[in-house]
Scaffold this active site. Structure first.
Site, PDB file in Angstrom:
ATOM      1  CG  HIS A  52      61.293  28.678  30.453  1.00 19.49           C
ATOM      2  ND1 HIS A  52      61.523  30.017  30.642  1.00 19.49           N
ATOM      3  CD2 HIS A  52      60.056  28.462  30.964  1.00 19.49           C
ATOM      4  CE1 HIS A  52      60.498  30.586  31.248  1.00 19.49           C
ATOM      5  NE2 HIS A  52      59.573  29.655  31.439  1.00 19.49           N
TER       6      HIS A  52
ATOM      7  CG  ASP B 287      62.921  33.811  30.269  1.00 23.12           C
ATOM      8  OD1 ASP B 287      64.147  34.005  30.285  1.00 23.12           O
ATOM      9  OD2 ASP B 287      62.398  32.797  29.782  1.00 23.12           O
TER      10      ASP B 287
ATOM     11  CG  HIS C 279      66.523  34.445  26.895  1.00 28.85           C
ATOM     12  ND1 HIS C 279      66.961  34.020  28.136  1.00 28.85           N
ATOM     13  CD2 HIS C 279      67.627  34.730  26.171  1.00 28.85           C
ATOM     14  CE1 HIS C 279      68.294  34.057  28.149  1.00 28.85           C
ATOM     15  NE2 HIS C 279      68.711  34.487  26.984  1.00 28.85           N
TER      16      HIS C 279
ATOM     17  CG  ASP D 131      62.040  31.303  26.303  1.00 28.19           C
ATOM     18  OD1 ASP D 131      63.159  31.668  25.898  1.00 28.19           O
ATOM     19  OD2 ASP D 131      61.852  30.819  27.428  1.00 28.19           O
TER      20      ASP D 131
ATOM     21  CG  HIS E  82      65.852  26.554  26.490  1.00 26.08           C
ATOM     22  ND1 HIS E  82      66.769  26.656  27.513  1.00 26.08           N
ATOM     23  CD2 HIS E  82      66.486  27.078  25.408  1.00 26.08           C
ATOM     24  CE1 HIS E  82      67.885  27.209  27.080  1.00 26.08           C
ATOM     25  NE2 HIS E  82      67.728  27.479  25.809  1.00 26.08           N
TER      26      HIS E  82
ATOM     27  CG  ASP F  25      64.601  31.270  32.686  1.00 32.01           C
ATOM     28  OD1 ASP F  25      65.705  31.260  33.269  1.00 32.01           O
ATOM     29  OD2 ASP F  25      64.438  30.767  31.557  1.00 32.01           O
TER      30      ASP F  25
ATOM     31  CG  ASP G  50      67.360  33.538  31.875  1.00 30.29           C
ATOM     32  OD1 ASP G  50      66.256  34.081  32.050  1.00 30.29           O
ATOM     33  OD2 ASP G  50      67.618  32.878  30.844  1.00 30.29           O
TER      34      ASP G  50
ATOM     35  CD  GLU H 261      66.334  27.106  31.188  1.00 27.80           C
ATOM     36  OE1 GLU H 261      67.464  26.621  31.397  1.00 27.80           O
ATOM     37  OE2 GLU H 261      65.695  26.932  30.132  1.00 27.80           O
TER      38      GLU H 261
END
Length: 308
Positions: free
Chosen positions: A97, A124, A126, A128, A141, A227, A229, A272
């Site tokens: 990412h 996502d 996260h 980030d 990332h 992403d 995840d 990712e």
């Protein structure tokens, strides 16, 4: 006819595990171009970006690793993204990412030249939103949103952001792993947050519809950054940062279908994907199917298992 421009970004230096470098080829092998063509899109594959890595000053945070490589990727992807966004609808095939530092800044320049404000739908686990000073893992990332919104601390290491994205023009969905530094920073910045608790409690339709209405009212340019995840690892295992409790198959497709119906998307990150961790291409195929939903495929267009 939508002109989809595929751009590979086989970067893995922003993550802690190897394997994302194989992501672009896995998406191609899973039939991304063929699916888009079947939906009536004109598909152009511009191949993989090749960064020019040069030595740069070391940062005082000793945890940071591979900054020379990530900075080079950011510069190369910024330029490639700008050119592609001027020509059509770019789809960036990741790669980890950290690539969003380049893709979003490049696309934002093209949007600004058209007089359109930039909006980002960030899917996502996260946010980030780390700075170079706050990252404890040193995995870059975890920094692209802070970078492309013009937060402090990235110069003189990274390229200057010519057209930072306004934090209030970002909608994050699927959050369920947020560090303390990030939590304070994103709340102070005013980014719209929809973590998995909120999605469980209220669903995705209302907040997404409200965000899309905001984009439409502003005649905005919408970029989606997806992403792996963001998805629950039970359906998308090919990611090095698995966090249980992610979006379901239908939630993910519903998001894509709603965005397509609104007719707002102009660029897309698929990031990712780590084929080394996948199960017979399962996650790559899911990303291809989600992209197909974003470009017009509906549930009724899919063949049933008995008919295949």
């Amino acid at each position: 006819m939508t002109h989809c421009i595929l751009i590979g970004a086989p970067v893995q230096e922003g993550a802690s595990q190897r394997g994302c470098r194989m992501g672009p080829e896995a998406l191609r092998t899973a039939g991304l171009a063929e699916e888009l063509t079947a939906l009536g899109c004109r598909v152009e594959d511009r191949g993989d970006v090749k960064p020019d890595v040069q030595p740069r000053p070391a940062h005082e945070n000793p945890a940071i690793h591979h900054m020379d490589e990530v900075v080079a990727w950011t510069s190369a992807l910024r330029d490639a993204a700008y050119r592609a966004a001027c020509d059509g609808t770019p789809i960036f095939l990741g790669g980890d990412h950290c690539l969003a530092a380049g893709t979003v800044t490049g696309v934002a320049r093209a949007a600004a030249e058209q007089g359109r404000p930039m909006f980002v739908l960030w899917l996502d686990a996260h946010p980030d939103f780390h700075s170079l000073h706050t990252t404890e893992s040193g995995n870059l990332h975890g920094t692209p949103v802070a970078y492309y919104t013009g937060q402090s601390g990235f110069t003189p290491y990274f390229p200057e952001v010519s057209h930072p994205v306004a934090p209030e023009n970002i909608c994050m969905m699927g959050l369920r792993s947020v560090d303390g530094h990030e939590a304070k920073a994103i709340q102070a910045a005013g980014i719209e947050l929809n973590d998995m608790r909120a999605i469980d409690e209220f669903g995705i339709v209302a907040p997404l519809r409200e965000f899309l209405a905001k984009v439409e009212a502003a005649n905005g340019w919408l970029h989606i950054s997806l992403d792996v995840d963001f998805l629950d690892p039970a359906i998308a295992p090919a990611v090095g940062t698995t966090v249980p409790g992610g979006a379901t198959f239908r939630e993910a497709h519903l998001i894509m279908e709603m965005v397509e119906e609104a007719g707002l998307v102009h660029s897309l990150d698929l990031v990712e994907l780590n084929p080394f961790l996948d199960e017979r291409g399962r996650t790559a195929k899911l990303l291809v199917n989600l992209t197909a939903s974003l470009f017009g495929r509906r549930v009724l267009d899919r063949m049933t298992r008995s008919a295949q």
